[in-house]
Design a protein around this motif. Structure first.
Motif, mmCIF file in Angstrom:
data_model
loop_
_atom_site.group_PDB
_atom_site.id
_atom_site.type_symbol
_atom_site.label_atom_id
_atom_site.label_comp_id
_atom_site.label_asym_id
_atom_site.label_seq_id
_atom_site.Cartn_x
_atom_site.Cartn_y
_atom_site.Cartn_z
ATOM 1 N N ASP A 46 -13.646 5.918 2.329
ATOM 2 C CA ASP A 46 -12.497 6.510 1.641
ATOM 3 C C ASP A 46 -12.190 5.654 0.409
ATOM 4 O O ASP A 46 -11.875 4.467 0.543
ATOM 5 C CB ASP A 46 -11.290 6.531 2.583
ATOM 6 N N PRO A 47 -12.284 6.225 -0.800
ATOM 7 C CA PRO A 47 -12.104 5.423 -2.012
ATOM 8 C C PRO A 47 -10.691 4.844 -2.158
ATOM 9 O O PRO A 47 -10.526 3.738 -2.665
ATOM 10 C CB PRO A 47 -12.425 6.393 -3.159
ATOM 11 N N GLN A 48 -9.681 5.584 -1.708
ATOM 12 C CA GLN A 48 -8.316 5.069 -1.800
ATOM 13 C C GLN A 48 -8.142 3.852 -0.894
ATOM 14 O O GLN A 48 -7.547 2.846 -1.293
ATOM 15 C CB GLN A 48 -7.308 6.160 -1.427
ATOM 16 N N ALA A 49 -8.681 3.922 0.308
ATOM 17 C CA ALA A 49 -8.586 2.794 1.243
ATOM 18 C C ALA A 49 -9.385 1.597 0.727
ATOM 19 O O ALA A 49 -8.937 0.449 0.841
ATOM 20 C CB ALA A 49 -9.092 3.207 2.619
ATOM 21 N N GLN A 50 -10.540 1.849 0.152
ATOM 22 C CA GLN A 50 -11.332 0.751 -0.411
ATOM 23 C C GLN A 50 -10.572 0.075 -1.544
ATOM 24 O O GLN A 50 -10.586 -1.150 -1.667
ATOM 25 C CB GLN A 50 -12.685 1.271 -0.887
ATOM 26 N N ALA A 51 -9.878 0.869 -2.364
ATOM 27 C CA ALA A 51 -9.093 0.311 -3.472
ATOM 28 C C ALA A 51 -7.898 -0.489 -2.944
ATOM 29 O O ALA A 51 -7.569 -1.549 -3.478
ATOM 30 C CB ALA A 51 -8.629 1.420 -4.401
ATOM 31 N N VAL A 52 -7.247 0.005 -1.884
ATOM 32 C CA VAL A 52 -6.117 -0.709 -1.286
ATOM 33 C C VAL A 52 -6.581 -2.072 -0.778
ATOM 34 O O VAL A 52 -5.939 -3.096 -1.039
ATOM 35 C CB VAL A 52 -5.475 0.120 -0.143
ATOM 36 N N GLU A 92 2.088 1.900 -3.436
ATOM 37 C CA GLU A 92 1.012 2.330 -4.331
ATOM 38 C C GLU A 92 0.473 3.726 -3.990
ATOM 39 O O GLU A 92 0.048 4.450 -4.883
ATOM 40 C CB GLU A 92 -0.135 1.320 -4.287
ATOM 41 N N THR A 93 0.466 4.068 -2.707
ATOM 42 C CA THR A 93 -0.196 5.309 -2.287
ATOM 43 C C THR A 93 0.730 6.322 -1.630
ATOM 44 O O THR A 93 0.350 7.488 -1.480
ATOM 45 C CB THR A 93 -1.320 5.008 -1.281
ATOM 46 N N TRP A 135 -6.168 1.014 7.371
ATOM 47 C CA TRP A 135 -6.789 1.005 6.040
ATOM 48 C C TRP A 135 -8.252 0.598 6.148
ATOM 49 O O TRP A 135 -9.112 1.167 5.477
ATOM 50 C CB TRP A 135 -6.042 0.057 5.097
ATOM 51 N N ARG A 160 -7.414 -4.494 -3.671
ATOM 52 C CA ARG A 160 -6.192 -5.068 -4.262
ATOM 53 C C ARG A 160 -5.588 -6.108 -3.325
ATOM 54 O O ARG A 160 -5.128 -7.170 -3.765
ATOM 55 C CB ARG A 160 -5.173 -3.971 -4.572
ATOM 56 N N ALA A 203 0.835 -1.207 0.000
ATOM 57 C CA ALA A 203 0.000 0.000 0.000
ATOM 58 C C ALA A 203 0.868 1.256 0.000
ATOM 59 O O ALA A 203 0.547 2.237 -0.664
ATOM 60 C CB ALA A 203 -0.946 -0.008 1.197
#
Length: 159
Positions: free
Chosen positions: A82-88, A64-65, A74, A91, A61
């Motif tokens: 949080d969209p970034q946390a959901q994406a992490v 990536e972030t 996360w 993945r 993570a």
């Protein structure tokens, strides 16, 4: 031992159930008792680079972030939409599903039990099995994913 299970030994503790797995996949691929790891340490050394650990999630993570957060941090952000946390986490679940599908393909276990901090992620037990079906070399997958009876304390207790 997973919650609700009466008799399950750690991977590598018993070799015969590995060969006679749920999907009977190991025997159909010509694997024998001699070709499989004899101890958990041998198996762990082969798979330690896989992203199934909390430090693995943190490292990937961060790459990536740019944020170095724990699995629980996360998860908290993901619960707050949080969209970034959901994406992490999405993945991470996919990577873990691929890794565990490899274990299912190789040794065909009756159950996979998770311990450690990532075992406390609430979505892991629904998301990962739903994803691993795409990577298992069988038409059906009946291997359950369970949380260790003592959760993230299981390793300390010698599970």
């Amino acid at each position: 031992v997973g919650q609700g299970d009466q008799q399950h030994l750690p991977i590598g503790a018993v070799v015969t159930p590995v060969i006679e797995g749920v999907q009977q996949a190991a025997r159909s691929r010509g694997l024998s008792e001699e070709s499989l790891p004899r101890t958990f340490t041998q198996l762990q050394c082969r798979f330690r680079c896989l992203p199934g650990t909390g430090p693995g999630l943190r490292q990937q993570a961060a790459q990536e972030t740019g944020l170095s957060l724990s699995a629980q941090e996360w998860n908290t952000l993901a619960e707050q939409q949080d969209p970034q946390a959901q994406a992490v986490l999405a993945r991470y679940y996919r990577r873990l599903a691929k890794a565990l599908a490899g274990v299912i393909n190789l040794i065909d276990p009756h159950v996979i039990v998770l311990g450690g901090g990532v075992s406390n992620l609430p979505g892991i037990y629904q998301e990962v099995p739903a994803l691993w079906a795409d990577y298992v070399f069988s038409d059906t997958v009946s291997t359950p994913l369970k949380q260790a009876l003592h959760g993230d304390s299981s390793g300390v207790r010698g599970a």
